[in-house]
Structure formats: C-alpha cells, structure tokens
Design an enzyme around this catalytic site. Structure first.
Site: not given
Ligand code: PNW
Length: 448
Positions: A162, A350
């Site tokens: 990401e 994921e």
């Molecule tokens: C992902 N947003 O993070 C990550 O790859 C993981 O480490 C995390 O725990 C998981 O998704 C759940 O959040 C994100 O703000 C964090 O859109 C924030 C966002 C998207 C993905």
C-alpha cells in the site's frame, strides 16, 4: 461459493502490528516508534512496543495458523531488524524470519513475505526517508539480503504494501508516520517507493536468477460520485486519481496520470524527480498483482478543497471503522482492473473488517465479521466464474493487532488477543474460516 483446489486461502499480518520486542534482537526504532511518541497521533498514545508479542510467541501463532488449515500466511519483515543502522546487517534479525519461514514450511504453510509494510528505519528517515532518492539504494541493499537469505524459503515476495498509505497518509495527510503534510514530499516519496519496487523485481530476476513470484500490493478503493452532476463526477475522478490511478498507471502503463499531475502542480514544485528510465523500471513486469480491498469511496464536489473532493455521507451498512461494506463495488473494481490495466494473476492480499468484539463465556460471537468475509469471498468466487483469475485470498488479520493510528482500539483479527495476558481466543469467524478453507468454500451454518 466455490473455489478450485489451486485457489490459496491465507491470512495476513505485518511486523510492526504484531511483533513487539521493539528493542530486542538488535532492532532499532522505525518511523512508527517515533510517530507513536508524538502526542495526539495514535489513539491513547498506544505503540507497538509489545503488540501481540509475536516475536516471542511465534510458535504458538504458527500452531494457530496450522489449525486454521490455511495454505499460506502473509507476514512482513521489519527493516530495522535487518539493518538497525545504515549499512549494518544484523544477522540476528534475519534469523528470526528464517526460523519463521522454515517453521511455516515444515507445517505445509506457504510464506508470502512483504518487504515493506511501513516500518522505515529511523536512520533512513533522518536522512530524508522516502523523499530522498537514496532511499531506493537503501531499499535495494535491504531487499538484496532478504533475497539472499530467504529466497529459498519464501513462496512469494511482495515488495511494498500500500504505497498510497505509506506515501499519502504518511507524507501528505499526516495521519500515518512520519506525519508530514506536504504533497510535494508525498509524490516524491511515492515515486521512490515505486522505483524501489521495480528495482527489486529486476534484482530478484536478474541478479538472483530466481523464479520465486514477486509482485506489489496496492490498496484500491473504487470511487463513486454522490450524484450524477458534472461536479460530483469530477470529484470522483479526482479522488480516483489520488487513490488509485496515481499507482496503477505507473505500475501497469509506465506513466503518471496527466490530469493528476496538473492538479498536483499547485503544490508539487516540479516533476524533475522523475528521471529518464524511472517509469520503465517502475512498470517492470511482475508475476502477480496484490490487492487490498476494504471499502469503496463516495464523494461529492467541494470547491473549498484543492482536489475538489469531499467524502459524502452514504447509507451503506458500515464496519467498525465506519467504512462502507461494498462487495459489489469490489466486483466493479476487479472488472475495471481487467479491462483497463492487467491480465496478471490477482491475489487479494488483504480483506477483512474491524468490529467491537467482546469475549462472552470464553467465546467471541463476531457474526458481523463472518458476514463481511462471506460477502467478499462470494464476490471472489463470482468473479472467478467470470474468468477474472483471482488465485488467492488473505484474510486481514490473523490476530487483533496494532491498528496504526487507531492503536489497539480497532480489532481486525479472527483470533482475539487479550492484551493483558496475551491469550489468543478463537473468534467464531476463525472457526468459520477454518471450515471454509477445509471445504473450499461450502460450509454449514455454525450451529447446524
Ligand atoms: C491496511 N485508509 O491499511 C494495511 O495494509 C493494514 O496494515 C491495516 O491494518 C489494514 O489495512 C486495516 O486498516 C489501511 O485510511 C489503513 O483508507 C488505512 C486505510 C486503508 C488501508
């Protein structure tokens, strides 16, 4: 839903979110250790010092993964365990991941390993972090020892997790480490992350002559206009550019989207950081494409916002993060990627949901999480019927863990973690997922 026997079911975690042991085994701080110390950045100033103590409990966690019956487990390597200081390789850090990968293989579980899941060493940050083009060299040095020491033990490599989060949330929105709010920095940081991705793909194939599959994981969120108005559609296009196209275009087409370059140019001093050959490197063919999917975006026009976009209220059912549950939009997204971007095999690296889980009589009845996962697995199954070639699915996450700026307040695990005792408790979703995996999709209701 139905999955063929080659489809791989898995579950995923990342180093900073579960390991703990922040000052053990030669590890030095990462930008997340630093960020957690800044008041107001992370919920109740939680940090990853102990987390799930996976560094010491990995044997127990491997047993859980084995009991789940999954085919594969996705984890990430903590860069500051491998290079605690610039140019200083730390054998002890590498041994931890070698042991982990070996033990997983012994249990018949395929390791899928992410090189960068956001824990940039502080020494690198102090020299400018990802904004500094030298970060590409630092990452290559790190990737090289990971490939050298682990390639035979790993089934697939993911260079970056990401880059939208690491780049835009970290350097533009300021809500992830390092907490900067500067778009000029952010686009440079993203560029260097993507460049280091392409360089690592080349390195694995050319320098190591390896046939281990390698790819990148993007978090993608299909964006929709609140209404059909021209302005709302413009807002949706801009938001899609910011969240999706800024990454998809360079990786699959070897170019940045021109409309976004223009939009960004109010803040980006110049694009000189894009050097000759960079985009060709970034678009080096990979073996698969990893997608993290959680939700969709719904936006409306807002003239006060520079990108003319604002999140709009939606009446969709939401997860505990307040994110819309949108399996149909997930299908739209995959179809679009097939139409517009790539034929590569896709892995959902994921997908999952946070809910406010409670332990009752030693059980966690997280039916909402089961519903969420079931809807998305059904979508994967439907998409494969259409020929979309999704080869695997990783449920996020194995364990409740450190959910970045939300600290331990949000629980994404299918295994509950009691942070006082470190006890692991199987939620209903874990029992359910084990059945799905065992029966390749078909499953009886829990109480039948
Ligand atoms: C992902 N947003 O993070 C990550 O790859 C993981 O480490 C995390 O725990 C998981 O998704 C759940 O959040 C994100 O703000 C964090 O859109 C924030 C966002 C998207 C993905």
């Amino acid at each position: 839903m139905k999955f063929n026997k080659d489809f791989t079911f898995g579950t995923a975690t990342s180093s900073y979110q579960i390991e703990g042991a922040h000052n053990e085994g030669g590890r030095t701080p990462s930008i997340w250790d630093m960020f957690c110390d800044i008041p107001g950045k992370v919920h109740e100033q939680h940090n990853g010092n102990v987390a799930c103590n996976h560094y010491h409990r990995y044997e127990e966690d491997i047993q859980i993964i084995k009991d789940l019956g999954v085919d594969t487990y996705r984890f990430s390597i903590a860069w500051p365990r491998i290079f605690p200081a610039k140019g200083q390789f730390n054998e002890e850090g590498m041994v931890f991941y070698q042991t982990l990968a070996k033990r997983l293989r012994e249990e018949g579980i395929k390791p899928a390993v992410t090189l960068y899941h956001w824990d940039l060493p502080m020494w690198a940050h102090e020299e400018g972090g990802w904004v500094n083009r030298d970060s590409v060299e630092w990452f290559m040095d790190y990737a090289r020892v990971c490939f050298r020491e682990l390639d035979g033990l790993v089934d697939s490599w993911i260079t970056h997790n990401e880059p939208w989060c690491a780049g835009f949330l970290g350097y533009h929105m300021g809500v992830h480490a390092p907490g900067h709010t500067n778009l000029d920095e952010a686009v440079r940081a993203v560029h260097h992350m993507l460049l280091s991705h392409g360089e690592a793909v080349n390195m694995l194939k050319n320098e190591f002559g390896s046939t281990t599959s390698i790819g990148i994981t993007l978090n993608l969120s299909p964006v929709y206009p609140k209404t059909d108005s021209v302005n709302d559609r413009l807002a949706a296009n801009n938001s899609d550019g910011y969240s999706n196209r800024w990454f998809l275009d360079p990786v699959f087409r070897g170019s940045y989207p021109v409309d976004m370059m223009n939009l960004f140019s109010k803040y980006v001093h110049n694009y000189d950081f894009i050097q000759e050959g960079d985009l060709q490197t970034i678009s080096t063919p990979c073996d698969f494409f990893g997608i993290n999917f959680y939700s969709r975006g719904l936006v409306e026009f807002n003239a006060a916002n520079d990108f003319l976009t604002q999140g709009a209220h939606s009446d969709y059912e939401k997860t505990g993060m307040g994110w819309d549950i949108a399996p149909n939009e997930f299908k739209d997204l995959i179809r679009r990627l097939r139409n517009e971007y790539t034929d590569l095999p896709i892995y959902i690296t994921e997908n999952g949901a946070a809910y406010d889980d409670k332990v009752e009589d030693g059980r966690v009845h997280d039916q909402l999480r089961i519903d969420y996962v079931e809807k998305h697995l059904q979508a994967v199954s439907d998409l494969n019927e259409e020929g979309m070639n999704i080869q695997g699915y990783y449920l996020w996450s194995l364990l409740d863990n450190f959910e970045w700026s939300f600290g331990y307040d949000k629980r994404f695990g299918i295994i509950y973690v009691n942070y006082e005792t470190q006890e692991r408790i199987w939620k209903d979703s874990a029992l359910w997922y084990a059945d799905i995996v065992k029966n390749r999709g078909s499953v009886l209701p829990l109480n039948a």
